[in-house]
Design a protein around this motif. Structure first.
Motif, mmCIF file in Angstrom:
data_model
loop_
_atom_site.group_PDB
_atom_site.id
_atom_site.type_symbol
_atom_site.label_atom_id
_atom_site.label_comp_id
_atom_site.label_asym_id
_atom_site.label_seq_id
_atom_site.Cartn_x
_atom_site.Cartn_y
_atom_site.Cartn_z
ATOM 1 N N LYS A 142 4.479 11.725 -2.657
ATOM 2 C CA LYS A 142 3.125 11.203 -2.622
ATOM 3 C C LYS A 142 3.140 9.713 -2.272
ATOM 4 N N SER A 143 2.184 9.315 -1.434
ATOM 5 C CA SER A 143 2.105 7.912 -1.045
ATOM 6 C C SER A 143 1.710 7.057 -2.236
ATOM 7 N N PRO A 144 2.269 5.860 -2.359
ATOM 8 C CA PRO A 144 1.925 4.993 -3.494
ATOM 9 C C PRO A 144 0.545 4.375 -3.316
ATOM 10 N N GLU A 145 -0.011 3.906 -4.406
ATOM 11 C CA GLU A 145 -1.268 3.176 -4.332
ATOM 12 C C GLU A 145 -1.073 1.865 -3.586
ATOM 13 N N VAL A 146 -2.129 1.489 -2.881
ATOM 14 C CA VAL A 146 -2.049 0.245 -2.126
ATOM 15 C C VAL A 146 -2.280 -0.926 -3.075
ATOM 16 N N ASP A 147 -1.232 -1.662 -3.316
ATOM 17 C CA ASP A 147 -1.310 -2.848 -4.164
ATOM 18 C C ASP A 147 -0.448 -3.913 -3.503
ATOM 19 N N ILE A 148 -1.080 -4.642 -2.563
ATOM 20 C CA ILE A 148 -0.330 -5.593 -1.749
ATOM 21 C C ILE A 148 -0.020 -6.820 -2.586
ATOM 22 N N PRO A 149 1.250 -7.151 -2.772
ATOM 23 C CA PRO A 149 1.610 -8.335 -3.573
ATOM 24 C C PRO A 149 1.423 -9.618 -2.758
ATOM 25 N N GLU A 150 1.505 -10.735 -3.419
ATOM 26 C CA GLU A 150 1.364 -12.032 -2.788
ATOM 27 C C GLU A 150 2.717 -12.559 -2.355
#
Length: 630
Positions: A142-150
């Motif tokens: 399953k694709s991970p949740e989109v949580d783009i880090p800084e």
């Protein structure tokens, strides 16, 4: 007819109350250990609660057979440890009830648990195992949740690489966004920079909706000429830009048919059928390899008919290949060596692949056989662990969660090390698969029988004082006397009579010391041929102990302190090793051992001489104290 008595109900109820708690504790520990192995691959996937609940439920079902033995061991230790600590077990035995009769209801219950464990492993376990592995693979894919880090490039979106310098957690606004789009190929990359942006997930959870503001886009254009050195690009400036990115985050269950070759998702009947099929496959592969090897070995000979006739006529037993090689020209020799090298490399590669196929088939057969036997050994472990835990609890007599938990963990770790180690060796083919799978049972079953026998006989197998006394006797270490003033004195000692007996004791000690010359080395032959007791020392010891017992009734503290100076005499340690004369002779013949024992006996003789002098001095001091005080 089996009659249930109040004692059976009491014992079974006490065990069940503890077993219910220990079982869920053990199951929780194993589930956490199982989850810890896959937590890195499952975190951040945004899985629904129904999926997680299914995962925990299936993992609990598969871990029940492993949790039962440890729970039974811990509950048995705590139950019978509590009985011993509260003297309830002593009361039962005092009423004439043997230990085997006390544990009978719990034994029957553990047999029932063993049958249920077998049912779980053979019926429910394989299905749960297949569904669990299918679910686990689906969760991993399953694709991970989109949580783009800084401050780092985010590459979990296929075909994209996104960099965000700053992110507002409250509004979700992205600042200073840089996007590399490689969906059309690495050579045709699309580069987008925006001052601000925002990322949202569509309602169907199959696309990402990207909003960009105040930025630029760079796009490479395909060159019309292959030999062109300059690649043109297109630059676009925008104030607002919206785009969709394919990103499916829905959870979909994969097809679990790819797990059909695993042995842990089959029951015993299916495993038996699979073993037969694998054996037939291995036999067919072996016959095919044999036929191929025979064709390769007996292909057309390199020698001509004339050469063969010449060899037979001259009765040559071997061909000198060195002379043939030396007779060749340099070009022929190089060609022959290259041909041989190529042929050997081809054969090595071919047989390496064939050996891999045979090893894989044999390993698969051994894994199926191991899992077939494992269903039986894990069921028997429920009964074996009870016969280890119950006697240990009765012997140790410690309840609660302290000592029983430590002992249970140590025993289970020992079981796990033996079981996993022997099974791994057996699966590798270095040990018989039946012996390797049953190794833990073969080791722990006699231990359970031994502990049950010792506990039923009220043995002091775990009494530390017994072992300490044995090693003190073996090493010649003695304890000191500890005589204290009595609170109640029945009768007062007859000091006149005691003084006369002390004189007699001193005379006997001095006579024995002057007669035997204990400081000198003993006769080696007499040490290993003499099996008689030293009656004189025995009499001195008995007389001394009688005087100490009599004088312990005194009120004088000084006399009591003098009594603590009397040593404990060894009656026969200075004479010989054993009462058996032939055993002494055998030990004496073995020169290294006999010499060490002879030196040890000499040490005991020197110590006896010192003890006799101590007895004389202490007796004289007591006499002087009696004459002054009484």
């Amino acid at each position: 007819m089996l009659r249930i008595k109040k004692l059976d109900i009491f014992v079974l109820k006490s065990f069940l109350m503890l077993f219910s708690g220990t079982f869920f504790i053990c199951l929780f520990i194993f589930m956490m250990q199982f989850l810890w192995r896959y937590v890195d691959e499952l975190v951040g996937k945004g899985l629904e609660m129904s999926v997680l609940a299914q995962f925990f439920f299936l993992s609990a079902l598969t871990l029940i057979p492993l949790s039962l033995p440890l729970a039974i061991l811990l509950a048995a230790l705590m139950t019978f440890g509590n009985f011993g600590e509260r003297y309830e077990l002593l009361s039962m035995k005092a009423a004439g009830i043997p230990l085997l009769r006390i544990i009978r209801p719990v034994v029957l219950f553990c047999m029932f648990l063993g049958v249920m464990s077998f049912f779980f492993q053979n019926v429910i376990g394989p299905r749960a195992q297949k569904e669990l592995w299918t679910l686990l693979v689906s969760m991993k894919q399953k694709s991970p949740e989109v949580d783009i880090p800084e401050g780092v490039f985010y590459s979990d979106i296929e075909g994209y690489n996104i960099y965000v310098k700053h992110k507002d957690r409250e509004t979700g606004i992205l600042k200073d966004v840089l996007i590399y789009n490689f969906s059309d190929g690495f050579e045709n990359a699309h580069i987008i920079w925006a001052a601000e942006g925002k990322l949202e997930l569509t309602a169907d959870k199959k696309h990402l909706y990207l909003h960009l503001y105040n930025g630029e886009q760079f796009e490479n254009l395909k060159s019309q000429s292959v030999i062109s050195r300059n690649v043109p690009y297109r630059r676009e400036t925008f104030k607002e830009k919206h785009t969709l990115i394919a990103f499916d985050t829905n959870f979909e269950m994969v097809d679990g048919n790819f797990l059909n070759q695993r042995s842990d998702i089959k029951n015993m009947r299916e495993i038996s059928l699979a073993i037969d099929s694998l054996n037939m496959y291995a036999d067919s592969v072996g016959h095919a390899m044999y036929s191929d090897a025979m064709k390769t070995t007996y292909r057309k000979p390199l020698l001509t008919k004339t050469d063969s006739t010449k060899i037979q006529t001259e009765h040559l037993s071997m061909i000198n290949t060195d002379s043939i090689l030396n007779s060749m020209t340099s070009a022929q020799r190089l060609k022959a060596l290259n041909t041989t090298e190529m042929r050997l490399s081809s054969l090595i590669s071919e047989w390496s692949m064939k050996s891999y196929m045979t090893r894989e088939a044999d390993g698969n057969i051994r894994r199926h056989q191991s899992d077939w036997h494992k269903k039986i050994t894990l069921s028997l472990a429920c009964i074996i662990f009870f016969f280890i835990g119950a006697p240990l609890g009765a012997i140790i007599r410690k309840g609660g969660l302290g000592m029983p938990v430590v002992i249970s963990v140590l025993i289970f770790v020992l079981y796990y090390i033996i079981d996993s180690g022997a099974t791994r060796v057996a699966k590798s083919g270095e040990m018989n698969i039946v012996l390797g799978t049953w190794m833990s049972t073969l080791i722990l079953a006699p231990l359970g029988g031994f502990l049950t026998y010792k506990s039923n006989k009220d043995s002091v197998v775990f009494n530390i004082d017994v072992y300490a006394a044995f090693f003190r006797k073996l090493l010649g270490i003695r304890v000191s006397r500890h005589i204290f003033k009595k609170e109640v004195i029945i009768h007062t000692p007859d000091y006149n009579k005691i003084c006369q007996e002390l004189d007699d004791l001193c005379r006997k000690c001095e006579t024995y010391g002057n007669t035997h010359k204990l400081l000198g080395p003993p006769n080696y032959y007499q040490v290993f041929t003499n099996n008689k007791h030293d009656d004189a020392i025995k009499e001195i010891s008995q007389q001394m102990e009688a005087l100490i017992e009599e004088l312990s009734n005194t009120k004088d503290g000084v006399v009591l302190n003098f009594l603590n100076n009397y040593p404990f005499l060894s009656i026969k340690a200075h004479k010989s090793v054993s009462d058996n004369r032939w055993l002494n002779l055998l030990i004496g013949i073995i020169v290294p051992a006999g010499l060490l024992i002879w030196l040890n006996i000499w040490r005991y003789r020197v110590r006896l001489d010192k003890d006799l002098k101590t007895i004389v001095k202490t007796s004289r001091d007591i006499q002087e104290r009696i004459k002054k005080s009484f």
